[in-house]
Design a protein around this motif. Structure first.
Motif, mmCIF file in Angstrom:
data_model
loop_
_atom_site.group_PDB
_atom_site.id
_atom_site.type_symbol
_atom_site.label_atom_id
_atom_site.label_comp_id
_atom_site.label_asym_id
_atom_site.label_seq_id
_atom_site.Cartn_x
_atom_site.Cartn_y
_atom_site.Cartn_z
ATOM 1 N N SER A 106 0.827 -1.211 0.000
ATOM 2 C CA SER A 106 0.000 0.000 0.000
ATOM 3 C C SER A 106 0.860 1.259 0.000
ATOM 4 O O SER A 106 0.578 2.224 -0.728
ATOM 5 C CB SER A 106 -0.934 0.002 1.217
ATOM 6 N N ALA A 107 1.926 1.252 0.790
ATOM 7 C CA ALA A 107 2.827 2.410 0.840
ATOM 8 C C ALA A 107 3.548 2.595 -0.494
ATOM 9 O O ALA A 107 3.745 3.727 -0.948
ATOM 10 C CB ALA A 107 3.841 2.245 1.971
ATOM 11 N N ILE A 108 3.933 1.478 -1.130
ATOM 12 C CA ILE A 108 4.597 1.570 -2.434
ATOM 13 C C ILE A 108 3.662 2.226 -3.443
ATOM 14 O O ILE A 108 4.054 3.139 -4.179
ATOM 15 C CB ILE A 108 5.028 0.172 -2.933
ATOM 16 N N GLN A 109 2.410 1.762 -3.454
ATOM 17 C CA GLN A 109 1.438 2.242 -4.444
ATOM 18 C C GLN A 109 1.031 3.691 -4.202
ATOM 19 O O GLN A 109 0.964 4.495 -5.132
ATOM 20 C CB GLN A 109 0.203 1.345 -4.409
ATOM 21 N N ASN A 110 0.753 4.025 -2.959
ATOM 22 C CA ASN A 110 0.152 5.322 -2.661
ATOM 23 C C ASN A 110 1.152 6.410 -2.271
ATOM 24 O O ASN A 110 0.828 7.592 -2.312
ATOM 25 C CB ASN A 110 -0.878 5.166 -1.535
ATOM 26 N N GLN A 111 2.363 6.000 -1.909
ATOM 27 C CA GLN A 111 3.330 6.975 -1.425
ATOM 28 C C GLN A 111 4.610 6.984 -2.268
ATOM 29 O O GLN A 111 4.996 8.009 -2.823
ATOM 30 C CB GLN A 111 3.677 6.674 0.036
ATOM 31 N N HIS A 112 5.246 5.826 -2.374
ATOM 32 C CA HIS A 112 6.583 5.795 -2.976
ATOM 33 C C HIS A 112 6.579 6.021 -4.482
ATOM 34 O O HIS A 112 7.481 6.689 -5.010
ATOM 35 C CB HIS A 112 7.284 4.483 -2.636
ATOM 36 N N MET A 113 5.586 5.477 -5.198
ATOM 37 C CA MET A 113 5.535 5.703 -6.647
ATOM 38 C C MET A 113 5.464 7.187 -6.973
ATOM 39 O O MET A 113 6.099 7.672 -7.913
ATOM 40 C CB MET A 113 4.323 4.987 -7.255
ATOM 41 N N VAL A 114 4.664 7.903 -6.185
ATOM 42 C CA VAL A 114 4.540 9.350 -6.370
ATOM 43 C C VAL A 114 5.868 10.031 -6.041
ATOM 44 O O VAL A 114 6.361 10.881 -6.785
ATOM 45 C CB VAL A 114 3.411 9.919 -5.493
ATOM 46 N N SER A 115 6.463 9.616 -4.926
ATOM 47 C CA SER A 115 7.712 10.221 -4.471
ATOM 48 C C SER A 115 8.851 9.987 -5.456
ATOM 49 O O SER A 115 9.632 10.904 -5.757
ATOM 50 C CB SER A 115 8.082 9.669 -3.096
ATOM 51 N N TRP A 116 8.967 8.758 -5.975
ATOM 52 C CA TRP A 116 10.030 8.444 -6.932
ATOM 53 C C TRP A 116 9.916 9.314 -8.177
ATOM 54 O O TRP A 116 10.920 9.758 -8.724
ATOM 55 C CB TRP A 116 10.002 6.968 -7.306
ATOM 56 N N ASN A 117 8.699 9.550 -8.620
ATOM 57 C CA ASN A 117 8.506 10.426 -9.774
ATOM 58 C C ASN A 117 8.790 11.880 -9.427
ATOM 59 O O ASN A 117 9.457 12.591 -10.181
ATOM 60 C CB ASN A 117 7.089 10.273 -10.333
ATOM 61 N N ASN A 118 8.304 12.318 -8.276
ATOM 62 C CA ASN A 118 8.485 13.722 -7.902
ATOM 63 C C ASN A 118 9.949 14.093 -7.696
ATOM 64 O O ASN A 118 10.334 15.250 -7.904
ATOM 65 C CB ASN A 118 7.685 14.044 -6.639
ATOM 66 N N LEU A 119 10.772 13.121 -7.310
ATOM 67 C CA LEU A 119 12.200 13.390 -7.136
ATOM 68 C C LEU A 119 12.846 13.921 -8.414
ATOM 69 O O LEU A 119 13.790 14.715 -8.369
ATOM 70 C CB LEU A 119 12.934 12.119 -6.686
ATOM 71 N N ILE A 120 12.329 13.482 -9.561
ATOM 72 C CA ILE A 120 12.867 13.902 -10.852
ATOM 73 C C ILE A 120 12.755 15.424 -11.013
ATOM 74 O O ILE A 120 13.647 16.072 -11.556
ATOM 75 C CB ILE A 120 12.157 13.164 -12.003
ATOM 76 N N GLU A 121 11.653 15.979 -10.479
ATOM 77 C CA GLU A 121 11.466 17.425 -10.575
ATOM 78 C C GLU A 121 12.013 18.157 -9.350
ATOM 79 O O GLU A 121 12.509 19.276 -9.466
ATOM 80 C CB GLU A 121 9.977 17.738 -10.758
ATOM 81 N N MET A 122 11.948 17.520 -8.188
ATOM 82 C CA MET A 122 12.340 18.194 -6.947
ATOM 83 C C MET A 122 13.852 18.185 -6.723
ATOM 84 O O MET A 122 14.384 19.053 -6.029
ATOM 85 C CB MET A 122 11.632 17.545 -5.763
ATOM 86 N N GLU A 123 14.553 17.188 -7.285
ATOM 87 C CA GLU A 123 16.004 17.101 -7.115
ATOM 88 C C GLU A 123 16.691 16.993 -8.482
ATOM 89 O O GLU A 123 17.295 15.966 -8.817
ATOM 90 C CB GLU A 123 16.370 15.906 -6.238
ATOM 91 N N PRO A 124 16.599 18.075 -9.287
ATOM 92 C CA PRO A 124 17.157 18.006 -10.648
ATOM 93 C C PRO A 124 18.658 17.782 -10.695
ATOM 94 O O PRO A 124 19.163 17.214 -11.669
ATOM 95 C CB PRO A 124 16.771 19.367 -11.246
ATOM 96 N N LYS A 125 19.386 18.210 -9.668
ATOM 97 C CA LYS A 125 20.836 18.006 -9.686
ATOM 98 C C LYS A 125 21.184 16.522 -9.723
ATOM 99 O O LYS A 125 22.206 16.122 -10.277
ATOM 100 C CB LYS A 125 21.486 18.664 -8.465
ATOM 101 N N LYS A 126 20.319 15.694 -9.116
ATOM 102 C CA LYS A 126 20.568 14.249 -9.082
ATOM 103 C C LYS A 126 19.851 13.503 -10.203
ATOM 104 O O LYS A 126 20.351 12.488 -10.694
ATOM 105 C CB LYS A 126 20.126 13.664 -7.732
ATOM 106 N N PHE A 127 18.659 13.984 -10.596
ATOM 107 C CA PHE A 127 17.821 13.165 -11.458
ATOM 108 C C PHE A 127 17.503 13.772 -12.824
ATOM 109 O O PHE A 127 16.824 13.145 -13.620
ATOM 110 C CB PHE A 127 16.506 12.841 -10.731
#
Length: 210
Positions: free
Chosen positions: A55-76
């Protein structure tokens, strides 16, 4: 009436020709690149001991993994790996965040080996509803997160955004690593980006500059 029909046909044909993009356009700087994020709709999670909270993977982490691409551009960000100027690159993950709501995590946790084919990648892309229509999109169609092999495997897939046609796709692996569940698998995405930067960009640029 005939003149009007002819005018409409010229517009339609001309519009389609000018709107289409190729991989050569990307590597010659004629098309911008849009990082669309991570598609988990065909992913499996290998090593049951490593995935205890679907449930956490589906509702929390999938969103977070995608958002990192925009929130941490230096890394992603993929701007540097593809040697692009500021006006040639952008990231927009909201379409993948919406798409992943249809993913099923609980039924896809397994101890068995798993892979998908290029045709399955194309079927996944055909279902996309994309808000960006200009340039070339790149999406990571995730095949698996393997706790047993400690790696994330994804098909790096280039799409002509005007037609949703898959221009090219290649399977790439990234070693997972990092503190905490989110960062551990985000490390796999980071390593895939590094693989593009260190090896694949050079290979692809030779392949598609013709």
């Amino acid at each position: 009436m005939k003149k009007l029909l002819l005018f409409v046909m010229v517009l339609l044909v001309g519009g389609n020709v000018s709107a289409q993009n190729s991989m050569a356009d990307l590597f010659s700087g004629k098309a911008k690149l849009v990082f669309l994020g991570l598609d988990f709709t065909q992913a499996k999670y290998i090593g049951k001991i490593g995935f205890t909270d679907p449930s956490a993977i589906q509702n929390q982490h999938m969103v977070s993994w995608n958002n990192l691409i925009e929130m941490e551009p230096k890394k992603f960000s993929l701007q540097k790996p593809f040697s692009l100027k500021d006006d040639q690159y952008m990231s927009k993950v909201e379409d993948m965040v919406k798409l992943n709501k249809a993913a099923n995590v609980a039924d896809n946790i397994t101890d068995d080996a798993y892979s998908i084919t290029e045709d399955q990648v194309k079927k996944s892309v055909a279902k996309y509803s994309l808000s960006e229509k200009d340039g070339i999109g790149v999406v990571y169609v995730v095949e698996s997160l393997s706790k047993t092999a400690e790696k994330l495997t994804a098909w790096v897939t280039f799409i002509d955004l005007s037609t949703k046609k898959v221009l090219y796709t290649e399977k790439v692996e990234g070693k997972a690593g990092g503190f905490g569940f989110r960062n551990y698998w985000a490390g796999g995405v980071y390593k895939i980006n590094n693989e593009i930067d260190s090896k694949l960009y050079k290979k692809w640029s030779k392949q598609f500059k013709g």
